[in-house]
Design a protein around this motif. Structure first.
Motif, PDB file in Angstrom:
ATOM      1  N   ILE A   1      14.979   1.183   1.869  1.00  0.00           N
ATOM      2  CA  ILE A   1      15.239   1.352   0.444  1.00  0.00           C
ATOM      3  C   ILE A   1      14.567   2.622  -0.066  1.00  0.00           C
ATOM      4  O   ILE A   1      13.387   2.861   0.178  1.00  0.00           O
ATOM      5  CB  ILE A   1      14.711   0.131  -0.334  1.00  0.00           C
ATOM      6  CG1 ILE A   1      15.353  -1.151   0.196  1.00  0.00           C
ATOM      7  CG2 ILE A   1      14.985   0.283  -1.827  1.00  0.00           C
ATOM      8  CD1 ILE A   1      14.672  -2.410  -0.316  1.00  0.00           C
ATOM      9  N   ASP A   2      15.328   3.431  -0.780  1.00  0.00           N
ATOM     10  CA  ASP A   2      14.775   4.613  -1.432  1.00  0.00           C
ATOM     11  C   ASP A   2      14.310   4.185  -2.819  1.00  0.00           C
ATOM     12  O   ASP A   2      15.096   4.089  -3.764  1.00  0.00           O
ATOM     13  CB  ASP A   2      15.846   5.703  -1.517  1.00  0.00           C
ATOM     14  CG  ASP A   2      15.290   6.999  -2.110  1.00  0.00           C
ATOM     15  OD1 ASP A   2      16.028   7.995  -2.132  1.00  0.00           O
ATOM     16  OD2 ASP A   2      14.119   6.997  -2.570  1.00  0.00           O
ATOM     17  N   LEU A   3      13.015   3.940  -2.954  1.00  0.00           N
ATOM     18  CA  LEU A   3      12.472   3.410  -4.205  1.00  0.00           C
ATOM     19  C   LEU A   3      12.466   4.445  -5.322  1.00  0.00           C
ATOM     20  O   LEU A   3      12.212   4.093  -6.476  1.00  0.00           O
ATOM     21  CB  LEU A   3      11.063   2.871  -3.961  1.00  0.00           C
ATOM     22  CG  LEU A   3      10.986   1.678  -2.998  1.00  0.00           C
ATOM     23  CD1 LEU A   3       9.542   1.364  -2.669  1.00  0.00           C
ATOM     24  CD2 LEU A   3      11.676   0.466  -3.591  1.00  0.00           C
ATOM     25  N   SER A   4      12.731   5.697  -4.977  1.00  0.00           N
ATOM     26  CA  SER A   4      12.803   6.715  -6.030  1.00  0.00           C
ATOM     27  C   SER A   4      14.142   6.664  -6.760  1.00  0.00           C
ATOM     28  O   SER A   4      14.288   7.262  -7.824  1.00  0.00           O
ATOM     29  CB  SER A   4      12.599   8.108  -5.422  1.00  0.00           C
ATOM     30  OG  SER A   4      13.696   8.466  -4.589  1.00  0.00           O
ATOM     31  N   GLN A   5      15.113   5.957  -6.165  1.00  0.00           N
ATOM     32  CA  GLN A   5      16.436   5.878  -6.772  1.00  0.00           C
ATOM     33  C   GLN A   5      16.484   4.729  -7.784  1.00  0.00           C
ATOM     34  O   GLN A   5      16.026   3.624  -7.499  1.00  0.00           O
ATOM     35  CB  GLN A   5      17.506   5.673  -5.705  1.00  0.00           C
ATOM     36  CG  GLN A   5      17.645   6.842  -4.750  1.00  0.00           C
ATOM     37  CD  GLN A   5      18.045   8.115  -5.476  1.00  0.00           C
ATOM     38  OE1 GLN A   5      19.000   8.121  -6.251  1.00  0.00           O
ATOM     39  NE2 GLN A   5      17.305   9.191  -5.225  1.00  0.00           N
TER      40      GLN A   5
ATOM     41  N   VAL B   1       2.728   0.028  -5.548  1.00  0.00           N
ATOM     42  CA  VAL B   1       3.734  -0.950  -5.955  1.00  0.00           C
ATOM     43  C   VAL B   1       4.585  -1.400  -4.768  1.00  0.00           C
ATOM     44  O   VAL B   1       4.080  -2.020  -3.850  1.00  0.00           O
ATOM     45  CB  VAL B   1       4.584  -0.432  -7.130  1.00  0.00           C
ATOM     46  CG1 VAL B   1       5.431  -1.580  -7.687  1.00  0.00           C
ATOM     47  CG2 VAL B   1       3.684   0.083  -8.265  1.00  0.00           C
ATOM     48  N   ALA B   2       5.879  -1.107  -4.783  1.00  0.00           N
ATOM     49  CA  ALA B   2       6.763  -1.651  -3.752  1.00  0.00           C
ATOM     50  C   ALA B   2       6.841  -0.700  -2.566  1.00  0.00           C
ATOM     51  O   ALA B   2       7.041   0.487  -2.733  1.00  0.00           O
ATOM     52  CB  ALA B   2       8.157  -1.871  -4.329  1.00  0.00           C
ATOM     53  N   GLN B   3       6.674  -1.259  -1.375  1.00  0.00           N
ATOM     54  CA  GLN B   3       6.721  -0.442  -0.173  1.00  0.00           C
ATOM     55  C   GLN B   3       7.633  -1.089   0.851  1.00  0.00           C
ATOM     56  O   GLN B   3       7.560  -2.289   1.091  1.00  0.00           O
ATOM     57  CB  GLN B   3       5.318  -0.301   0.429  1.00  0.00           C
ATOM     58  CG  GLN B   3       4.335   0.380  -0.524  1.00  0.00           C
ATOM     59  CD  GLN B   3       2.922   0.040  -0.175  1.00  0.00           C
ATOM     60  OE1 GLN B   3       2.536   0.142   0.962  1.00  0.00           O
ATOM     61  NE2 GLN B   3       2.148  -0.368  -1.160  1.00  0.00           N
TER      62      GLN B   3
END
Length: 573
Positions: free
Chosen positions: A18-22, A311-313
Motif C-alpha cells: 500500500i502506498d500510504l502517501s496516496q 502511524v500505518a506501516q
C-alpha cells in the motif's frame, strides 16, 4: 492466440504494498452492508460511527445489548439511515454467530453482505495468570479460564468461516480486482481481521492473548492464499498499544512516558481497507513512530526523530518468523495443449536457445524420454505476487494462466487427480528430467535409467526474477522428484564451459563467439560455477566443433561453431 481475460496477477488477488502517501475517499464505503462483531464498543464502535457517517449500512453484533441498542439508535438519528441494526451475538457460540449472519442478511437493504469485520476481542488481563498456575495438586482442580482464546481465536474463526460462505454469494458483486477503480455503491467481498502488535511480538504475561493474536495472523496468512478462489479480498490491521478500554491500568503503567497509538489511527487504516477495493492480502501495523535497526528489530523513537516512520506501516509478515525456505511446484507440460505449446515457445525464445526443438520435445514428452515440467511459484510466499508482476511486465504474452491438463507424465498416465493443480497457474520457467540425454548424440554418461542416472535439461527461469534463489529451489525440487519418483541416484547436466565467460585462458573462444553469434552478447553469468556451488562436478569437457555439444551457433551463411561445454554430475542418494 492468448486469452487475456484471466491475468495471473488478478488470479492471485494479492495487491502490491500500500502506498500510504496516496489518498483514498472514505465515501467509497457508501452503500456497503458491513457486519462488525464486537461492534458496541472499542474499535467496533469507532468503525461503526466512521462508516455510517459516510453512507454505509452497518449491522453490529455484541453481547452488551443495552450499549448496542443505544448506539444504533444514536447513529440512526445522526445519519437519518434506518439500515443500521444491532443483533445480540456471542461470538464464542457457533449458533449465535449463525443467527447473526442469517438475520443480518434479511436486514440488508441489498440482500447481501459486502464486508465482515472480525473485531470481537478481549484482553485476557483478568483472573489467575496462565503462566503461574495454582492449586493443580488438588484432586479435581478447575480448568484454566480459556475465555480469551474462545473469543479471540475460536470466535474469530467462526466469524471467518461464515464470512467465507456469505461474502462470495453477495448479489451483484464481482470477483475482487486490485485494478478496478473504487467507487461508492460498489458491491464488495471483503473480510477484515483485527490482529495486534501481539500478532508479531509477545507481550509479557499475556500468554493466551499472545497465542490468540498470533493465531489470527496465521489465519490471515493462510486465507490470503486461498480467498481468491471465492473472489474475496482479505486484509488485517495490527494495532500497537492503543488507547481503548482494552488497554488496562497495568499496561498504561508499563507504557508510561512512551507513545501509544490512537483509535483514530486504527480507524483510518481500517477505513482505507474498507473503502479501497483494490487492496487485498495486505497488513498494516498501526503505532507510534518507529525505525528499523540494523538487526531488523523495531525501536520506538521520539516524535521529532527524522529517521522514523509513523502511524500505518506496511508489514512484511516474514518479520515475525524465521525466514521461510522458498517453495515451488513442478507441474507437467502438456504436449497436446496448444496453450502449453505456445507458452513453451515464448519461454524458449526468451531463453535464447532451442525454440526450434519444441516439436521434437512433444514426441519426447509423450514417450517419456523427457519429463518437462513448468516452474510455478508458491502462492503463500509474500514475494510471489511481486515476482509474477515483474515477470509479466517483461513478458506481456504470458499474462494468461494455464490449466493443469497433462494426462501423462514420463510417458505414463497420471495415476491420481490429487497431484493436479485445481486452479489455473502461471509458469515462470521450466525444467526437464530426462531418461535419454537431450544432447545431439545421446550418451549414457548423461542418462542411463538402468544405472539410475537421469539428465536435467531445458532449465529456464524468467530473467525478470532471476537472482532471488528460485533457480536453487527449482534444482532442489527437480532433484528430489528424480530421486523419489524415478529412483535417481545420480543427476547429470551439460552447460557452457566457464572458460568462455571468465578468465583469459580461452580468449579465442570469445572472439569466435562474437563472430558466430553475429553480434550477440556473451552472458556474464557463469552457469558452470553456479552448478558447482550446488554440488555438481565436471566429468567431461566437450571441445569446440564437437558435434555432441548441445550449444551451437550458426551464421546466416551457414557457418557453425559449437560452444565448448562440460558434462557435470551430482549424487543425490
Amino acid at each position: 492466440m492468448f486469452d487475456r481475460s484471466r491475468n495471473v496477477v488478478d488470479l492471485t488477488r494479492q495487491s502490491p504494498p500500500i502506498d500510504l502517501s496516496q489518498p483514498y475517499d472514505p465515501d467509497w464505503v457508501s452503500g456497503k452492508t458491513i457486519l462488525i462483531t464486537g461492534g458496541a464498543s472499542g474499535f467496533g464502535e469507532h468503525f461503526f460511527r466512521k462508516w455510517a457517517s459516510h453512507g454505509a449500512n452497518v449491522i453490529i453484533g455484541d453481547i452488551n445489548d443495552k450499549k448496542g441498542i443505544s448506539l444504533v439508535e444514536e447513529i440512526r438519528a445522526s445519519t437519518g439511515n434506518k439500515n443500521h441494526h444491532y443483533i445480540h451475538c456471542d461470538v464464542t457460540i457457533w449458533q449465535s454467530q449463525v443467527d447473526f449472519f442469517h438475520q443480518a442478511l434479511k436486514l440488508s437493504p441489498t440482500g447481501g453482505i459486502d464486508s465482515v469485520v472480525a473485531n470481537a476481542g478481549i484482553n485476557g488481563y483478568h483472573g489467575t495468570p496462565f503462566w503461574d498456575p495454582q492449586g493443580l495438586d488438588a484432586d479435581s482442580p478447575p480448568p484454566p479460564d480459556m475465555k480469551c482464546l474462545e473469543v479471540n481465536l475460536i470466535g474469530v474463526t467462526y466469524t471467518v468461516h461464515l464470512a467465507l460462505f456469505f461474502l462470495k454469494r453477495n448479489p451483484n458483486s464481482d470477483v475482487a480486482d486490485h485494478k478496478a477503480q473504487p467507487s461508492a455503491n460498489r458491491p464488495d467481498r471483503h473480510l477484515l481481521l483485527i490482529g495486534s502488535i501481539a500478532s508479531l511480538v509477545t507481550i509479557p504475561g499475556l500468554t493466551q492473548y499472545n497465542a490468540s493474536k498470533h493465531g489470527v495472523l496465521g489465519l490471515f496468512k493462510s486465507l490470503r492464499t486461498t480467498a481468491f478462489m471465492g473472489g474475496l479480498r482479505v486484509n488485517i490491521v495490527l494495532p500497537y498499544f492503543v488507547s481503548t478500554p482494552l488497554l488496562q491500568a497495568g499496561a498504561r503503567v508499563l507504557l508510561a512516558g512512551n507513545p501509544i497509538a490512537t483509535p483514530e489511527d486504527v480507524i483510518d487504516a481500517g477505513t482505507r481497507f474498507m473503502a479501497d477495493t483494490r487492496i487485498s492480502g495486505r497488513a498494516l501495523m498501526i503505532g507510534p513512530k518507529v525505525k528499523v535497526r540494523a538487526d531488523n528489530e523495531w525501536e520506538v523513537v521520539p516524535q521529532e526523530d527524522k529517521e522514523g516512520m509513523e502511524v500505518a506501516q506496511n508489514i512484511s509478515l516474514g518479520m515475525a518468523d524465521k525466514p521461510a525456505q522458498q517453495k515451488i511446484t513442478l507441474i507437467p507440460w502438456d504436449p497436446e495443449s496448444q496453450e502449453h505449446i505456445d507458452r513453451l515457445y515464448i519461454q524458449r525464445v526468451a531463453c535464447g536457445w532451442k525454440a526450434d526443438k519444441i516439436e521434437k520435445w512433444r514426441i519426447c514428452q509423450r514417450d517419456g524420454s523427457m519429463s518437462l515440467h513448468w516452474v510455478v511459484l508458491d502462492p503463500s510466499d509474500p514475494q510471489t505476487a511481486d515476482r509474477i508482476s515483474k515477470h509479466v511486465a517483461t513478458q506481456p504474452d504470458e499474462t494468461t494462466p494455464l490449466e493443469d491438463s497433462a494426462v501423462a507424465v514420463g510417458g505414463r498416465p497420471r495415476d491420481s487427480s490429487s497431484s493436479r493443480s485445481l486452479v489455473p497457474f502461471m509458469p515462470v520457467g521450466h525444467i526437464s528430467v530426462d531418461t535419454v540425454a537431450s544432447t545431439p548424440e545421446p550418451t549414457a554418461l548423461l542418462a542411463d535409467p538402468a544405472n539410475h542416472r537421469f539428465h536435467l535439461s531445458a532449465f529456464y527461469i524468467s530473467k525478470a526474477i532471476q537472482g532471488g534463489g528460485l533457480g536453487n529451489t527449482t534444482m532442489r525440487t527437480a532433484e528430489h522428484m528424480a530421486a523419489s519418483v524415478l529412483g535417481a541416484k545420480v543427476i547429470t547436466l551439460d552447460t557452457w564451459d566457464r572458460r568462455l565467460i571468465i578468465g583469459d585462458e580461452k580468449k579465442e573462444w570469445r572472439e569466435k563467439f562474437d563472430y558466430y553469434s553475429t553480434g550477440g552478447l556473451l552472458m556474464k553469468f557463469d552457469p558452470q560455477g553456479w552448478y558447482q556451488r550446488l554440488g555438481y562436478k565436471v566429468i567431461k569437457e566437450i571441445e569446440e566443433f564437437n558435434s555432441t555439444s548441445g550449444y551451437c551457433l550458426k551464421r546466416p551463411d551457414g557457418q557453425a561453431w559449437c560452444i565448448p561445454s562440460v558434462y557435470m554430475e551430482k549424487a543425490v542418494v
